[in-house]
Scaffold this motif. Structure first.
Motif, PDB file in Angstrom:
ATOM      1  N   ALA A 185       0.720  -1.342   0.126  1.00 33.59           N
ATOM      2  CA  ALA A 185       0.185   0.106  -0.030  1.00 33.59           C
ATOM      3  C   ALA A 185       0.822   1.305  -0.022  1.00 33.59           C
ATOM      4  O   ALA A 185       0.795   2.188  -0.948  1.00 33.59           O
ATOM      5  CB  ALA A 185      -0.944   0.094   1.120  1.00 33.59           C
ATOM      6  N   LEU A 236       8.200  -6.121  -7.184  1.00 32.96           N
ATOM      7  CA  LEU A 236       6.815  -6.133  -7.628  1.00 32.96           C
ATOM      8  C   LEU A 236       6.265  -7.422  -7.906  1.00 32.96           C
ATOM      9  O   LEU A 236       5.238  -7.860  -7.556  1.00 32.96           O
ATOM     10  CB  LEU A 236       6.494  -5.231  -8.736  1.00 32.96           C
ATOM     11  CG  LEU A 236       7.019  -3.738  -8.859  1.00 32.96           C
ATOM     12  CD1 LEU A 236       6.760  -3.030 -10.103  1.00 32.96           C
ATOM     13  CD2 LEU A 236       6.457  -2.977  -7.710  1.00 32.96           C
ATOM     14  N   GLN A 237       7.140  -8.308  -8.254  1.00 31.67           N
ATOM     15  CA  GLN A 237       6.791  -9.724  -8.744  1.00 31.67           C
ATOM     16  C   GLN A 237       6.744 -10.442  -7.362  1.00 31.67           C
ATOM     17  O   GLN A 237       5.633 -11.235  -7.254  1.00 31.67           O
ATOM     18  CB  GLN A 237       7.981 -10.339  -9.618  1.00 31.67           C
ATOM     19  CG  GLN A 237       7.627 -11.753 -10.029  1.00 31.67           C
ATOM     20  CD  GLN A 237       6.480 -11.457 -11.095  1.00 31.67           C
ATOM     21  OE1 GLN A 237       5.981 -10.508 -11.744  1.00 31.67           O
ATOM     22  NE2 GLN A 237       5.461 -12.644 -11.178  1.00 31.67           N
ATOM     23  N   ARG A 240       3.280  -9.564  -5.759  1.00 29.40           N
ATOM     24  CA  ARG A 240       2.429  -9.296  -6.555  1.00 29.40           C
ATOM     25  C   ARG A 240       0.844  -9.512  -6.104  1.00 29.40           C
ATOM     26  O   ARG A 240      -0.038  -8.661  -6.668  1.00 29.40           O
ATOM     27  CB  ARG A 240       2.466  -9.967  -7.874  1.00 29.40           C
ATOM     28  CG  ARG A 240       2.503 -11.513  -7.982  1.00 29.40           C
ATOM     29  CD  ARG A 240       2.626 -11.855  -9.579  1.00 29.40           C
ATOM     30  NE  ARG A 240       2.553 -13.460  -9.581  1.00 29.40           N
ATOM     31  CZ  ARG A 240       3.430 -14.152  -9.170  1.00 29.40           C
ATOM     32  NH1 ARG A 240       4.574 -13.889  -8.634  1.00 29.40           N
ATOM     33  NH2 ARG A 240       3.244 -15.742  -9.479  1.00 29.40           N
ATOM     34  N   LEU A 243      -0.001  -6.506  -4.168  1.00 30.65           N
ATOM     35  CA  LEU A 243       0.119  -5.350  -5.166  1.00 30.65           C
ATOM     36  C   LEU A 243      -1.243  -5.273  -5.893  1.00 30.65           C
ATOM     37  O   LEU A 243      -1.634  -4.214  -6.060  1.00 30.65           O
ATOM     38  CB  LEU A 243       1.523  -5.336  -5.806  1.00 30.65           C
ATOM     39  CG  LEU A 243       1.617  -4.141  -6.651  1.00 30.65           C
ATOM     40  CD1 LEU A 243       1.494  -2.834  -5.490  1.00 30.65           C
ATOM     41  CD2 LEU A 243       3.117  -4.144  -6.933  1.00 30.65           C
ATOM     42  N   LEU A 244      -1.384  -6.261  -6.511  1.00 27.15           N
ATOM     43  CA  LEU A 244      -2.644  -6.209  -7.383  1.00 27.15           C
ATOM     44  C   LEU A 244      -3.904  -5.909  -6.599  1.00 27.15           C
ATOM     45  O   LEU A 244      -4.779  -5.018  -7.047  1.00 27.15           O
ATOM     46  CB  LEU A 244      -2.769  -7.684  -7.836  1.00 27.15           C
ATOM     47  CG  LEU A 244      -1.769  -7.898  -9.235  1.00 27.15           C
ATOM     48  CD1 LEU A 244      -1.878  -9.233  -9.609  1.00 27.15           C
ATOM     49  CD2 LEU A 244      -1.959  -6.989 -10.246  1.00 27.15           C
ATOM     50  N   GLN A 246      -3.942  -3.900  -3.991  1.00 27.45           N
ATOM     51  CA  GLN A 246      -3.687  -2.441  -3.692  1.00 27.45           C
ATOM     52  C   GLN A 246      -3.978  -1.510  -4.857  1.00 27.45           C
ATOM     53  O   GLN A 246      -4.654  -0.644  -4.839  1.00 27.45           O
ATOM     54  CB  GLN A 246      -2.654  -2.034  -3.073  1.00 27.45           C
ATOM     55  CG  GLN A 246      -2.095  -2.595  -1.741  1.00 27.45           C
ATOM     56  CD  GLN A 246      -2.943  -1.929  -0.696  1.00 27.45           C
ATOM     57  OE1 GLN A 246      -3.536  -0.755  -0.872  1.00 27.45           O
ATOM     58  NE2 GLN A 246      -3.493  -2.540   0.305  1.00 27.45           N
ATOM     59  N   CYS A 247      -3.602  -2.343  -5.989  1.00 31.53           N
ATOM     60  CA  CYS A 247      -3.796  -1.695  -7.371  1.00 31.53           C
ATOM     61  C   CYS A 247      -5.455  -1.526  -7.589  1.00 31.53           C
ATOM     62  O   CYS A 247      -5.945  -0.420  -8.135  1.00 31.53           O
ATOM     63  CB  CYS A 247      -3.235  -2.267  -8.302  1.00 31.53           C
ATOM     64  SG  CYS A 247      -2.846  -1.609  -9.867  1.00 31.53           S
ATOM     65  N   HIS A 249      -7.953  -1.456  -5.152  1.00 36.05           N
ATOM     66  CA  HIS A 249      -8.417  -0.299  -4.356  1.00 36.05           C
ATOM     67  C   HIS A 249      -8.194   1.189  -5.091  1.00 36.05           C
ATOM     68  O   HIS A 249      -8.953   2.017  -5.026  1.00 36.05           O
ATOM     69  CB  HIS A 249      -7.607  -0.255  -2.870  1.00 36.05           C
ATOM     70  CG  HIS A 249      -8.105  -1.268  -1.993  1.00 36.05           C
ATOM     71  ND1 HIS A 249      -9.363  -1.521  -1.701  1.00 36.05           N
ATOM     72  CD2 HIS A 249      -7.280  -2.312  -1.426  1.00 36.05           C
ATOM     73  CE1 HIS A 249      -9.433  -2.665  -0.940  1.00 36.05           C
ATOM     74  NE2 HIS A 249      -8.201  -2.966  -0.733  1.00 36.05           N
ATOM     75  N   PHE A 250      -6.816   1.120  -5.505  1.00 37.35           N
ATOM     76  CA  PHE A 250      -6.556   2.473  -6.261  1.00 37.35           C
ATOM     77  C   PHE A 250      -7.419   2.849  -7.350  1.00 37.35           C
ATOM     78  O   PHE A 250      -7.931   3.950  -7.381  1.00 37.35           O
ATOM     79  CB  PHE A 250      -5.066   2.321  -6.703  1.00 37.35           C
ATOM     80  CG  PHE A 250      -4.636   3.808  -7.336  1.00 37.35           C
ATOM     81  CD1 PHE A 250      -4.128   4.756  -6.313  1.00 37.35           C
ATOM     82  CD2 PHE A 250      -4.612   3.951  -8.535  1.00 37.35           C
ATOM     83  CE1 PHE A 250      -3.731   6.124  -7.099  1.00 37.35           C
ATOM     84  CE2 PHE A 250      -4.082   5.106  -9.142  1.00 37.35           C
ATOM     85  CZ  PHE A 250      -3.628   6.177  -8.317  1.00 37.35           C
TER      86      PHE A 250
END
Lengths: 289, 289
Positions: A185, A236-237, A240, A243-244, A246-247, A249-250
């Motif tokens: 996040a 990132l990998q 992931r 992160l996906l 959070q992406c 949510h964004f």
């Protein structure tokens, strides 16, 4: 007080740790290994390490504290490479930006010696990597997250806490999973967004001229986009899944802005900005709620 | 050399312009008006203005140069309020972050006197607004974009160029449309993304604890999220067509990251980051291509 630090990876993070430990009088000798011989040589010249080891295994040999400051993707291979020299009294730490993957790599790589490993993430860095930028003060006043698991020897977690505290850090403990969710996040997503903005601008025919007009807001917003590609590819990998999430949510929040603009709904637009602005104005670095 | 500056809006931008003009010895007298009497009073105390005017109209009366430093949404009403005192020899400028809407507001508000108006956008600012933060050096070394149209008197564009240059600015001329497209990409979108990231984090149940762990990357990335809500509501709304276009470019680029992560395609991921990182490392503020 430690007898010998085994340093695997003599770059910015590892080199700064060695310098800090020496400056605090907490270690007698530093034996260092780097994949690149020129890095090890430079680390010797700078006094970051006292002895250059020809392998990770030999850097660990005889050490009572080991710092593994290598790219997260190299963790498992490094753990496997050092396993035969690891003893139960040896404290091993890393400095990786993701923790779930490193914990798994340690279980696979260290096997029955995994109790020696205390996963660590110091929230510190510089835009300029490499041993030449190593700095005994890098960690002063910064947070360090430790993510021990049920197999970590608690004595090691205690010693790890003492070492980082002695270097002037604020030590926080949490699970690897909580760590990775939080940093997806507040660190990994911002990096991905900064990369994306750069690619979005330069992908346009007038992108170069647009960038020539950019000011201090753009400068600060995109600073982290200059980060090291291999390091960040791995981060990132490795993280992931979080992160996906959070992406998504964004994207949902971004859609609220777009909808308000399309509808000309100034009240909602102002409310969205006020919420963000108030939260950012109240935020202070290194202050847990 | 000007006889009298009529300053409408005595905040950070307007106050700094008055101080800079005085410091450069380019104006004899500053007559200022602010919506808030306490601002005008403070501007008098600080020597930002010499005389407080009871209205925008009276601030303009007798001036040979006028700076309108009000929120962009107040532009049309301000132009209408001063129109009867505007003369063809008076140079009028604004400092707004959007130009298309201000040009339209000037045409409607100033009518036959619109030739006196040279739309201006100095790329300068501070997180802390208000006259208390006014600074004679704010504009030094910064870019100023002038967006004259076919009705602007070219003598005024020339004088505007001379004034900003004398204050140490680099003056760039372009159309209002080009300006708004460029700033949607390099300023308005980054602001919207920074607002969105804050809202995305604080909208999660653990958001507050996540933010307690955030470091310098988050700090710099979100700095602009603390911007003034009313000012930015107006900017986003005024430039919404260009901004929505930029937002779509951004979403398309973000999708490339998401797809690469989902597919575990490390090569593409590294290529995307390398492209961004290389472009950001090569970028220098205030350097047109």
């Amino acid at each position: 007080m430690f007898e010998q630090l085994g340093l695997i990876g003599c770059g910015l993070m590892g080199g700064s740790f060695a310098l800090a430990l020496k400056q605090a009088g907490l270690v007698k000798r530093v034996v260092g290994y780097s994949k690149s011989p020129s890095t090890t040589e430079r680390a010797c010249q700078m006094g970051v390490i006292d002895v250059a080891a020809p392998s990770a295994l030999l850097a660990v040999s005889g050490a009572d504290i080991v710092l593994m400051a290598v790219p997260v993707a190299a963790s498992e291979a490094t753990f496997k490479a050092i396993k035969h020299m690891v003893t139960p009294c040896m404290l091993i730490m890393d400095v990786g930006s993701t923790k779930g993957d490193v914990v798994e790599a340690a279980a696979r790589g260290l096997r029955e010696q995994v109790g020696s490993f205390v996963p660590a993430h110091p929230i510190a860095g510089k835009e300029l990597a490499g041993v030449d930028n190593a700095d005994a003060e890098l960690y002063v006043g910064k947070q360090v997250i430790l993510t021990p698991t049920e197999v970590t020897l608690s004595a090691h977690t205690q010693r790890a806490t003492e070492v980082w505290s002695a270097l002037g850090c604020k030590v926080v403990q949490m699970s690897p999973e909580s760590h990775d969710a939080a940093f997806a996040a507040v660190s990994h997503l911002p990096h991905m967004l900064a990369f994306t903005l750069m690619n979005s601008v330069i992908g346009q025919s007038k992108g170069a001229s647009y960038m020539g007009l950019a000011g201090p807001g753009f400068r600060d917003f995109t600073r982290i986009a200059a980060s090291d590609p291999k390091v960040w590819r791995d981060i990132l990998q490795a993280n992931r899944a979080e992160l996906l999430t959070q992406c998504q949510h964004f994207r949902d929040q971004l859609a609220l802005f777009e909808a308000a603009m399309l509808a000309g709904d100034q009240q909602t637009l102002e409310a969205l900005i006020t919420q963000a602005s108030t939260a950012r104005a109240a935020w202070r670095m290194n202050q847990l709620p």
